[in-house]
Design an enzyme around this catalytic site. Structure first.
Site, PDB file in Angstrom:
ATOM      1  N   GLN A 159      -5.943   5.364 -27.727  1.00  0.00           N
ATOM      2  CA  GLN A 159      -5.714   6.545 -27.151  1.00  0.00           C
ATOM      3  C   GLN A 159      -4.602   7.235 -27.813  1.00  0.00           C
ATOM      4  OE1 GLN A 159      -4.037   4.686 -23.591  1.00  0.00           O
ATOM      5  NE2 GLN A 159      -1.995   5.052 -24.036  1.00  0.00           N
TER       6      GLN A 159
ATOM      7  N   HIS B 164       0.740  -5.950 -23.583  1.00  0.00           N
ATOM      8  CA  HIS B 164      -0.168  -5.230 -24.042  1.00  0.00           C
ATOM      9  C   HIS B 164      -0.659  -5.312 -25.607  1.00  0.00           C
ATOM     10  CE1 HIS B 164       0.103  -3.532 -20.198  1.00  0.00           C
ATOM     11  NE2 HIS B 164       1.101  -2.454 -20.447  1.00  0.00           N
TER      12      HIS B 164
ATOM     13  N   ARG C 171       4.694  -2.468 -32.926  1.00  0.00           N
ATOM     14  CA  ARG C 171       5.620  -1.444 -32.745  1.00  0.00           C
ATOM     15  C   ARG C 171       5.506  -0.822 -31.505  1.00  0.00           C
ATOM     16  NH1 ARG C 171       5.176   3.130 -37.160  1.00  0.00           N
ATOM     17  NH2 ARG C 171       3.037   2.946 -36.238  1.00  0.00           N
TER      18      ARG C 171
ATOM     19  N   ALA D 192       0.740  -1.346   0.000  1.00  0.00           N
ATOM     20  CA  ALA D 192       0.088   0.162   0.062  1.00  0.00           C
ATOM     21  C   ALA D 192       0.977   1.120  -0.003  1.00  0.00           C
ATOM     22  CB  ALA D 192      -0.722   0.153   1.144  1.00  0.00           C
TER      23      ALA D 192
ATOM     24  N   LYS E  31       0.529   7.410 -28.607  1.00  0.00           N
ATOM     25  CA  LYS E  31      -0.662   6.769 -29.531  1.00  0.00           C
ATOM     26  C   LYS E  31      -0.660   5.395 -29.043  1.00  0.00           C
ATOM     27  CE  LYS E  31      -0.035   6.312 -34.139  1.00  0.00           C
ATOM     28  NZ  LYS E  31       0.290   6.826 -35.488  1.00  0.00           N
TER      29      LYS E  31
ATOM     30  N   HIS F 176      -3.356  -4.175 -17.929  1.00  0.00           N
ATOM     31  CA  HIS F 176      -4.324  -2.923 -18.022  1.00  0.00           C
ATOM     32  C   HIS F 176      -4.940  -2.661 -19.439  1.00  0.00           C
ATOM     33  CE1 HIS F 176      -1.094  -0.431 -18.719  1.00  0.00           C
ATOM     34  NE2 HIS F 176      -2.079   0.603 -18.673  1.00  0.00           N
TER      35      HIS F 176
HETATM   36  P1  NDP Z   1      -1.132   8.045 -42.255  1.00  0.00           P
HETATM   37  O1  NDP Z   1      -1.452   7.809 -43.709  1.00  0.00           O
HETATM   38  O2  NDP Z   1      -0.649   9.402 -42.073  1.00  0.00           O
HETATM   39  O3  NDP Z   1      -0.412   6.910 -41.421  1.00  0.00           O
HETATM   40  C1  NDP Z   1      -0.613   5.950 -41.526  1.00  0.00           C
HETATM   41  C2  NDP Z   1       0.384   4.778 -40.853  1.00  0.00           C
HETATM   42  O4  NDP Z   1       1.761   5.315 -41.460  1.00  0.00           O
HETATM   43  C3  NDP Z   1       0.589   5.190 -39.340  1.00  0.00           C
HETATM   44  O5  NDP Z   1       0.412   3.861 -38.691  1.00  0.00           O
HETATM   45  C4  NDP Z   1       2.123   6.042 -39.263  1.00  0.00           C
HETATM   46  O6  NDP Z   1       2.550   5.593 -38.227  1.00  0.00           O
HETATM   47  C5  NDP Z   1       2.529   5.240 -40.453  1.00  0.00           C
HETATM   48  N1  NDP Z   1       3.952   6.299 -40.951  1.00  0.00           N
HETATM   49  C6  NDP Z   1       3.982   7.587 -40.839  1.00  0.00           C
HETATM   50  N2  NDP Z   1       4.890   7.786 -41.639  1.00  0.00           N
HETATM   51  C7  NDP Z   1       5.610   6.964 -42.000  1.00  0.00           C
HETATM   52  C8  NDP Z   1       6.521   6.483 -42.895  1.00  0.00           C
HETATM   53  N3  NDP Z   1       7.361   7.853 -43.352  1.00  0.00           N
HETATM   54  N4  NDP Z   1       6.961   5.419 -43.209  1.00  0.00           N
HETATM   55  C9  NDP Z   1       6.199   4.395 -42.705  1.00  0.00           C
HETATM   56  N5  NDP Z   1       5.059   4.606 -41.915  1.00  0.00           N
HETATM   57  C10 NDP Z   1       4.551   5.752 -41.776  1.00  0.00           C
HETATM   58  O7  NDP Z   1      -2.587   7.985 -41.748  1.00  0.00           O
HETATM   59  P2  NDP Z   1      -3.310   8.047 -40.078  1.00  0.00           P
HETATM   60  O8  NDP Z   1      -4.223   7.091 -39.920  1.00  0.00           O
HETATM   61  O9  NDP Z   1      -2.087   7.978 -38.977  1.00  0.00           O
HETATM   62  O10 NDP Z   1      -3.907   9.673 -39.949  1.00  0.00           O
HETATM   63  C11 NDP Z   1      -2.970  10.830 -40.072  1.00  0.00           C
HETATM   64  C12 NDP Z   1      -3.481  11.694 -38.947  1.00  0.00           C
HETATM   65  O11 NDP Z   1      -5.149  11.754 -38.912  1.00  0.00           O
HETATM   66  C13 NDP Z   1      -3.402  10.968 -37.676  1.00  0.00           C
HETATM   67  O12 NDP Z   1      -2.927  11.925 -36.869  1.00  0.00           O
HETATM   68  C14 NDP Z   1      -4.682  10.565 -37.310  1.00  0.00           C
HETATM   69  O13 NDP Z   1      -4.704  10.552 -35.693  1.00  0.00           O
HETATM   70  C15 NDP Z   1      -5.672  11.642 -37.945  1.00  0.00           C
HETATM   71  N6  NDP Z   1      -7.164  11.147 -37.997  1.00  0.00           N
HETATM   72  C16 NDP Z   1      -7.820  11.291 -36.929  1.00  0.00           C
HETATM   73  C17 NDP Z   1      -9.054  10.757 -37.116  1.00  0.00           C
HETATM   74  C18 NDP Z   1     -10.062  11.038 -35.883  1.00  0.00           C
HETATM   75  O14 NDP Z   1      -9.583  11.676 -34.837  1.00  0.00           O
HETATM   76  N7  NDP Z   1     -11.046  10.559 -35.881  1.00  0.00           N
HETATM   77  C19 NDP Z   1      -9.652  10.181 -37.903  1.00  0.00           C
HETATM   78  C20 NDP Z   1      -8.694  10.049 -39.353  1.00  0.00           C
HETATM   79  C21 NDP Z   1      -7.330  10.460 -39.090  1.00  0.00           C
HETATM   80  P3  NDP Z   1       3.572   6.165 -37.297  1.00  0.00           P
HETATM   81  O15 NDP Z   1       3.538   7.942 -37.699  1.00  0.00           O
HETATM   82  O16 NDP Z   1       3.107   6.216 -36.062  1.00  0.00           O
HETATM   83  O17 NDP Z   1       4.726   5.712 -37.319  1.00  0.00           O
HETATM   84  C1  BG6 Z   2       2.889   0.081 -18.487  1.00  0.00           C
HETATM   85  C2  BG6 Z   2       4.234  -0.025 -18.859  1.00  0.00           C
HETATM   86  O1  BG6 Z   2       2.592  -1.369 -18.497  1.00  0.00           O
HETATM   87  O2  BG6 Z   2       1.847   0.676 -19.401  1.00  0.00           O
HETATM   88  C3  BG6 Z   2       4.736   1.465 -18.923  1.00  0.00           C
HETATM   89  O3  BG6 Z   2       5.101  -0.511 -17.792  1.00  0.00           O
HETATM   90  C4  BG6 Z   2       3.840   2.274 -19.822  1.00  0.00           C
HETATM   91  O4  BG6 Z   2       6.104   1.745 -19.162  1.00  0.00           O
HETATM   92  C5  BG6 Z   2       2.509   2.119 -19.494  1.00  0.00           C
HETATM   93  O5  BG6 Z   2       4.007   3.751 -19.796  1.00  0.00           O
HETATM   94  C6  BG6 Z   2       1.542   2.793 -20.538  1.00  0.00           C
HETATM   95  O6  BG6 Z   2       0.000   2.855 -19.998  1.00  0.00           O
HETATM   96  P1  BG6 Z   2      -0.819   3.640 -20.474  1.00  0.00           P
HETATM   97  O7  BG6 Z   2      -2.035   3.395 -19.968  1.00  0.00           O
HETATM   98  O8  BG6 Z   2      -0.390   5.193 -20.162  1.00  0.00           O
HETATM   99  O9  BG6 Z   2      -0.768   3.816 -21.836  1.00  0.00           O
END
Ligand code: NDP
Ligand code: BG6
Length: 528
Positions: free
Chosen positions: A408, A276, A370, A52, A379, A214
Site C-alpha cells: 500500500q 505485521h 523498518r 461494541a 508505504k 489484519h
Molecule cells: P529507490 O531506488 O528510490 O529506493 C530503493 C529503496 O531505498 C527504498 O526502499 C527506499 O526506501 C530506500 N532509500 C531511499 N533513500 C535512501 C537512502 N538515502 N539510503 C538508503 N536507502 C534509501 O526505488 P523505489 O523502488 O523506491 O522506486 C522509486 C519510486 O518509484 C517509488 O516511489 C516507487 O513507488 C515508484 N515506483 C512505482 C512503481 C509503480 O507504481 N508501479 C513502479 C516502480 C517504481 P525509503 O525511502 O522508504 O527509505
Molecule cells: C495497527 C497499528 O495494527 O496497524 C497502528 O496498531 C497502525 O498503529 C495500523 O496505524 C496500520 O494499519 P494500516 O492497515 O492502515 O496499514
C-alpha cells in the site's frame, strides 16, 4: 466444531479470483458456501461484537459487517448483536459508525434493513449475570439457540480473562459452532502472551480461536504466496545464492494523533514489527507448504521463526520523532508534545531491525524490518535486493535488481532491472517490469483486509490467522531486546516529523549489505 476442508478450498478458490469484482467474488462464494452441508446444518449465524461501543467496533467491525452484507456475502440469516458496558441503542451504534460506512444514496434503504438485523445489550464484562442476559437474548433471536456464534472481542486485553470465561460458561451455542476472534495486542512480551494463550486455550480449542493480524488480510500480503509458489521464474532465485537482502517496510506519515497514551505502552516494535512485518517476513522466507491448508501454511511459518535467533541490540536502531519547525500543523509537534504521552518517554516510534533466518536457504541474508510513524510517506512493501552481477563487463553501470511487492498505497509488483538504453546507444539503463494494479486491474475493487478476514471466520478458514505457536516464537525473538531497552533506558535517536527516519537506520542497512544506489527514477506511464 471445525469446518469441512471443502468449505476451506471453496474459500481459497474464491480468493484467487482477483480478476472478478468484489461483488462477483462474493456472489460466487456465497452460492457455493451455502450449498455446503455445514451451512445447512445451522443456517443462522449470530455475530456478537463484544466491546461494541469502542473505537475498533465503530471504525472497522460494523463498517466491515455492513460491506459484507451490502455485497451479499454474509450468510442470509445473520444477526449482529453488540455488547458493551455503555447504555446504547442500535440507533447510537448506527450513528457512531455511519461516517465510516461509505454508503451511496441508493444503498440507504439497504442500510436500514442491515440495522434491522442488529440489536444491542449492555452489561458488565466481569459479571456472569450480564452474560446470562446476553445469552437469553441470543436464544430469543429466530433459531438463535441453534445458531452458529462468532464472538468478536474488540476489547482491551485487561478484560479478556473475564470475557472469554463468561462467554465459555454462559454464551456458547450447544448445537451450532462457536468461534472467537481476538485482536492484538496478544500480550506485551513472551510471558504475558503465554499467560493469555494458556488462559484462552484452557477454554477454547485452537480451531475456535481466530487471532487477527489484519496485514494477513491485505491483497498483496496474500499475493506473496501466489507470486512465490505459482511462478517458476522466481523460485530458483529465491535464496542466499542470489539475494543480498530482504527489506520489509512500514511507514506512516502521521504521528500518534492523541492516541499516544495507548501507543506509549507498546511502542512501534510491539505495535507493528513483531506482528505485521514479522508475518510478511515469514511469507517471504518460508518453504513451500505441502498444500494451502491452513495448518500446512502455518507449519512453514513456524519453522521460519524457529530458525531466527532473538534480536540483539547491535542489529537494532530505534528512533522517536521530534517536531519539525518548518512543518505544517501536527508536524510541528514531536511525540513528547502529545499530551497523552508520559513526560520523558523513551518509547520508540521508529525501528529498524535485522534478523537472520539460520537455515540452508537464507544463511547470512539480512531480513531488514523498518517501521515508523511521522515519516515522509505512507508505504508498506516487501523488497528483495539481488546480488551484483558477477563478472561485470559494463564498467560498473549496472545496478542491483530488486523485486518490490508494494502492499500500500497503490498495490504493485515491480522488478527493477537493467535494459539497453533505447536508441543509438549500447549502454545499460535502469528500468522496470511493472505490474501496477491500478492500470492492470482497472475495474477491480479490492476488499478491505477486515472483510476478507471476517469472511474467513464465517467459513472456518484459519490460514490467514495467527496460531499460538507462531505467536510464542514471535515473542521469543523480540522479548529479550524489548526488556533490555526498558531496563537500560536506551534513548531513541531523534528524527524530524516528515523525514525518512534517523540516519543510523540507513547506516545499519548499509552495514548489513543493502545497497542504495540513489539513481533509479521511475516514470509513471499514466502521467506521461
Ligand atoms: P529507490 O531506488 O528510490 O529506493 C530503493 C529503496 O531505498 C527504498 O526502499 C527506499 O526506501 C530506500 N532509500 C531511499 N533513500 C535512501 C537512502 N538515502 N539510503 C538508503 N536507502 C534509501 O526505488 P523505489 O523502488 O523506491 O522506486 C522509486 C519510486 O518509484 C517509488 O516511489 C516507487 O513507488 C515508484 N515506483 C512505482 C512503481 C509503480 O507504481 N508501479 C513502479 C516502480 C517504481 P525509503 O525511502 O522508504 O527509505
Ligand atoms: C495497527 C497499528 O495494527 O496497524 C497502528 O496498531 C497502525 O498503529 C495500523 O496505524 C496500520 O494499519 P494500516 O492497515 O492502515 O496499514
Amino acid at each position: 466444531m471445525g469446518s469441512s476442508p471443502s468449505v476451506e478450498s471453496k474459500m481459497s478458490e474464491a480468493h484467487e479470483q482477483v480478476h472478478l469484482s468484489r461483488l462477483e467474488v462474493c456472489g460466487m462464494m456465497r452460492e457455493e458456501l451455502l450449498s455446503e452441508q455445514e451451512f445447512h446444518q445451522s443456517e443462522t449465524h449470530i455475530f456478537i461484537v463484544v466491546g461494541a461501543s469502542g473505537d475498533l467496533a465503530k471504525k472497522k467491525i460494523y463498517p466491515t459487517l455492513w460491506w459484507l452484507y451490502n455485497d451479499g456475502l454474509l450468510p442470509e440469516d445473520t444477526y449482529i448483536v453488540g455488547f458493551a458496558r455503555s447504555k446504547l441503542t442500535v440507533q447510537d451504534i448506527k450513528k457512531q459508525s455511519e461516517p465510516y460506512f461509505k454508503v451511496s444514496a441508493e444503498d440507504a434503504l439497504k442500510l436500514d434493513t442491515f440495522f434491522k438485523r442488529n440489536s444491542y445489550i449492555s452489561g458488565q464484562y466481569s459479571d456472569a449475570a450480564s452474560f446470562q442476559n446476553l445469552n437469553q437474548h441470543l436464544n430469543s433471536l429466530p433459531n438463535g439457540a441453534k445458531a452458529n456464534r462468532l464472538f468478536y472481542l474488540a476489547l482491551p486485553p485487561s478484560v479478556y480473562h473475564d470475557v472469554t470465561r463468561n462467554i465459555k460458561e454462559t454464551c456458547m451455542s450447544s448445537v451450532g459452532w462457536n468461534r472467537v476472534i481476538v485482536e492484538k495486542p496478544f500480550g506485551k512480551d513472551l510471558e504475558s502472551s503465554n499467560r493469555l494463550s494458556e488462559q484462552i486455550s484452557s477454554l477454547y480449542k485452537e480451531n475456535q480461536i481466530y487471532r487477527i493480524d489484519h496485514y494477513l488480510g491485505k491483497e498483496m500480503v496474500q499475493n506473496l504466496m501466489i507470486l512465490r509458489f505459482g511462478n517458476r521464474i522466481f523460485s530458483p532465485l529465491w535464496s542466499r545464492d542470489h539475494i543480498s537482502a530482504v527489506v520489509l517496510t512500514f511507514k506512516e506519515p502521521f504521528g500518534t494523533q492523541g492516541r499516544g497514551g495507548y501507543f506509549d505502552e507498546f511502542g512501534i516494535i510491539r505495535d507493528v514489527m513483531q506482528n505485521h512485518l514479522l508475518q510478511m517476513m515469514c511469507l517471504m522466507a518460508m518453504e513451500k507448504p505441502v498444500s494451502t491448508n491452513s495448518d500446512d501454511v502455518r507449519d512453514e511459518k513456524v519453522k521460519v521463526l524457529k530458525s531466527v535467533a532473538p534480536l540483539n541490540l547491535d542489529n537494532l536502531v530505534i528512533g522517536q520523532y521530534i517536531g519539525n519547525p518548518d512543518g505544517q500543523g501536527e508536524a510541528q509537534e514531536g511525540y513528547l508534545d502529545d499530551r497523552t504521552v508520559p513526560k520523558g518517554s523513551l518509547t520508540p516510534t521508529f525501528a529498524t531491525a535485522v534478523l537472520y533466518v539460520q537455515n540452508e536457504r537464507w544463511d547470512g541474508v539480512p531480513f531488514i524490518m523498518r517501521c515508523g510513524k511521522a515519516l515522509n510517506e505512507r508505504k508498506a512493501e516487501a523488497r528483495l535486493q539481488f546480488r551484483d552481477v558477477p563478472g561485470d563487463i559494463f564498467q560498473g553501470q549496472c545496478k542491483r535488481n530488486e523485486l518490490v511487492i508494494r502492499v500500500q498505497p497503490n498495490e504493485a509488483v515491480y522488478t527493477k532491472m537493467m535494459t539497453k538504453k533505447p536508441g543509438m546507444f549500447f549502454n545499460p539503463e535502469e528500468s522496470e517490469l511493472d505490474l501496477t494494479y491500478g492500470s492492470r486491474y482497472k475495474d477491480v475493487k479490492l476488499p478491505d483486509a477486515y472483510e476478507r478476514l471476517i469472511l474467513d471466520v464465517f467459513c472456518g478458514n484459519q490460514m490467514h490467522f495467527v496460531r499460538s505457536d507462531e505467536l510464542r516464537e514471535a515473542w521469543r525473538i523480540f522479548t529479550p531486546v524489548l526488556h533490555q531497552l526498558e531496563r537500560e533506558k536506551i534513548k531513541p535517536h531523534p528524527y524530524k516529523y516528515g523525514s525518512r527516519g534517523p540516519a543510523e537506520s540507513d547506516e545499519l542497512m548499509q552495514k548489513v549489505g543493502f545497497h542504495y544506489a540513489g539513481t533509479y527514477k521511475w516514470v509513471n506511464p499514466n502521467k506521461l
